[in-house]
Design a protein around this motif. Structure first.
Motif, PDB file in Angstrom:
ATOM      1  N   HIS A 124       0.914  -0.963  -0.190  1.00 28.12           N
ATOM      2  CA  HIS A 124       0.451   0.146   0.103  1.00 28.12           C
ATOM      3  C   HIS A 124       1.243   1.023  -0.091  1.00 28.12           C
ATOM      4  N   PHE A 125       2.284   0.988   0.442  1.00 25.94           N
ATOM      5  CA  PHE A 125       2.648   1.990   0.266  1.00 25.94           C
ATOM      6  C   PHE A 125       3.995   2.061  -0.418  1.00 25.94           C
ATOM      7  N   ASP A 126       5.265   3.313  -0.937  1.00 26.71           N
ATOM      8  CA  ASP A 126       6.041   3.373  -1.870  1.00 26.71           C
ATOM      9  C   ASP A 126       7.499   2.628  -0.917  1.00 26.71           C
ATOM     10  N   ARG A 127       7.623   3.254   0.659  1.00 24.51           N
ATOM     11  CA  ARG A 127       8.618   3.057   1.404  1.00 24.51           C
ATOM     12  C   ARG A 127       8.066   2.846   3.038  1.00 24.51           C
ATOM     13  N   VAL A 128       9.311   2.325   3.927  1.00 22.60           N
ATOM     14  CA  VAL A 128       9.130   2.223   5.340  1.00 22.60           C
ATOM     15  C   VAL A 128      10.147   2.675   5.316  1.00 22.60           C
ATOM     16  N   ILE A 129       9.487   3.261   6.698  1.00 29.14           N
ATOM     17  CA  ILE A 129      10.498   4.238   7.715  1.00 29.14           C
ATOM     18  C   ILE A 129      11.020   3.838   9.280  1.00 29.14           C
ATOM     19  N   PHE A 130      11.581   3.604   9.634  1.00 27.02           N
ATOM     20  CA  PHE A 130      12.504   3.619  11.229  1.00 27.02           C
ATOM     21  C   PHE A 130      12.759   4.417  11.595  1.00 27.02           C
ATOM     22  N   LEU A 131      12.262   5.495  12.492  1.00 26.58           N
ATOM     23  CA  LEU A 131      13.443   6.359  13.799  1.00 26.58           C
ATOM     24  C   LEU A 131      13.677   5.565  14.730  1.00 26.58           C
ATOM     25  N   VAL A 132      15.066   6.004  14.858  1.00 28.15           N
ATOM     26  CA  VAL A 132      16.356   4.739  15.868  1.00 28.15           C
ATOM     27  C   VAL A 132      16.538   6.254  16.488  1.00 28.15           C
ATOM     28  N   GLY A 133      16.922   6.188  17.556  1.00 30.12           N
ATOM     29  CA  GLY A 133      17.750   6.706  18.048  1.00 30.12           C
ATOM     30  C   GLY A 133      19.195   6.937  17.907  1.00 30.12           C
ATOM     31  N   GLU A 134      19.379   8.329  17.820  1.00 26.14           N
ATOM     32  CA  GLU A 134      20.648   8.348  16.990  1.00 26.14           C
ATOM     33  C   GLU A 134      21.955   7.133  17.567  1.00 26.14           C
ATOM     34  N   THR A 135      22.271   7.586  19.128  1.00 19.72           N
ATOM     35  CA  THR A 135      22.576   6.843  19.702  1.00 19.72           C
ATOM     36  C   THR A 135      22.073   5.329  20.294  1.00 19.72           C
ATOM     37  N   GLU A 158      11.152  14.357  22.161  1.00 19.06           N
ATOM     38  CA  GLU A 158      11.677  14.721  24.104  1.00 19.06           C
ATOM     39  C   GLU A 158      11.531  12.893  24.520  1.00 19.06           C
ATOM     40  N   MET A 159      12.287  12.495  25.359  1.00 20.23           N
ATOM     41  CA  MET A 159      11.934  10.795  25.256  1.00 20.23           C
ATOM     42  C   MET A 159      13.453  10.771  26.905  1.00 20.23           C
ATOM     43  N   ALA A 160      12.215  10.815  28.119  1.00 16.35           N
ATOM     44  CA  ALA A 160      13.262  10.273  29.609  1.00 16.35           C
ATOM     45  C   ALA A 160      13.736  11.436  30.114  1.00 16.35           C
ATOM     46  N   GLY A 161      12.513  12.782  29.562  1.00 17.73           N
ATOM     47  CA  GLY A 161      12.854  14.009  30.272  1.00 17.73           C
ATOM     48  C   GLY A 161      13.992  14.868  29.272  1.00 17.73           C
ATOM     49  N   VAL A 162      14.511  14.229  28.241  1.00 20.00           N
ATOM     50  CA  VAL A 162      15.751  14.657  27.811  1.00 20.00           C
ATOM     51  C   VAL A 162      15.546  14.691  25.776  1.00 20.00           C
ATOM     52  N   PRO A 163      15.659  15.770  25.104  1.00 12.74           N
ATOM     53  CA  PRO A 163      15.779  15.876  23.471  1.00 12.74           C
ATOM     54  C   PRO A 163      16.893  15.010  23.204  1.00 12.74           C
ATOM     55  N   VAL A 164      16.190  13.908  22.132  1.00 11.37           N
ATOM     56  CA  VAL A 164      17.056  12.286  21.465  1.00 11.37           C
ATOM     57  C   VAL A 164      16.687  13.508  20.389  1.00 11.37           C
ATOM     58  N   THR A 165      17.291  13.324  19.273  1.00 12.56           N
ATOM     59  CA  THR A 165      17.403  13.144  17.339  1.00 12.56           C
ATOM     60  C   THR A 165      17.487  11.382  17.500  1.00 12.56           C
ATOM     61  N   HIS A 166      16.084  11.249  17.135  1.00 15.23           N
ATOM     62  CA  HIS A 166      16.406  10.312  16.067  1.00 15.23           C
ATOM     63  C   HIS A 166      17.004  10.049  14.514  1.00 15.23           C
TER      64      HIS A 166
END
Length: 182
Positions: A124-135, A158-166
């Motif tokens: 149904h979709f062209d692509r599947v994405i996955f967001l993964v914590g950078e670290t 924000e996760m566990a009270g801190v900014p997070v990059t995925h």
């Protein structure tokens, strides 16, 4: 989600069965999630705590795309995953929020879950994405093992009270058909 897309399908192979997550799965799923070692390298490292996991579980139910992962040999819940379009672009769907009991770590169950879900989504979709914590090296290596391609996209939360990059990985139809999960 698109009208034709079933975000809570029944999917199965010999390693795992996926079915819609239900409210009465709470006890069994929290029994798995309450292991702090599952979350130790995850940006939401506090998700093993009951109030934090309760919010995660309630959001999973509200998403309309949450799936319980079942061991077909025992019938027991061993984890979960979900489909979601909220952070996806046009023609995309996200697969994420995946975790399994440590007894099932090592690739076979995660690989089966992802293969089943990606195959279903790419109808149904062209692509599947996955967001993964950078670290989150463990999850990033797992994504690369199943053919995920790192994109230049980033997501900030924000996760566990801190900014997070995925970081964002993607698998499209062509990559899936020629990749390690086909």
């Amino acid at each position: 989600m698109t009208d034709a897309f079933d975000a809570q399908p029944e999917l199965a192979d010999d390693r795992v069965r996926l079915r819609p997550l239900k409210a009465d799965d709470w006890d069994a799923l929290f029994a798995v999630a309450s292991d702090p070692l599952i979350w130790e390298v995850h940006p939401a490292h506090d998700r093993w705590q009951e109030p934090v996991f309760r919010r995660f579980f309630d959001d999973a139910l509200a998403s309309g795309g949450a799936l319980a992962a079942i061991d077909p040999a025992t019938g027991e819940i061993i984890g979960s995953s979900r489909f979601d379009v909220r952070r996806a672009g046009e023609g995309e769907i996200e697969i994420g929020w995946t975790f399994v009991a440590r007894a099932y770590w090592g690739g076979a169950v995660n690989r089966s879950m992802k293969r089943l879900m990606i195959a279903h989504a790419l109808q149904h979709f062209d692509r599947v994405i996955f967001l993964v914590g950078e670290t989150n090296g463990r999850s990033r290596r797992a994504m690369e093992k199943i053919g995920g391609v790192l994109t230049p996209r980033l997501d900030h939360a924000e996760m566990a009270g801190v900014p997070v990059t995925h970081v964002v990985y993607a698998i499209d139809r062509e990559g899936f058909e020629r990749g390690p999960l086909s």
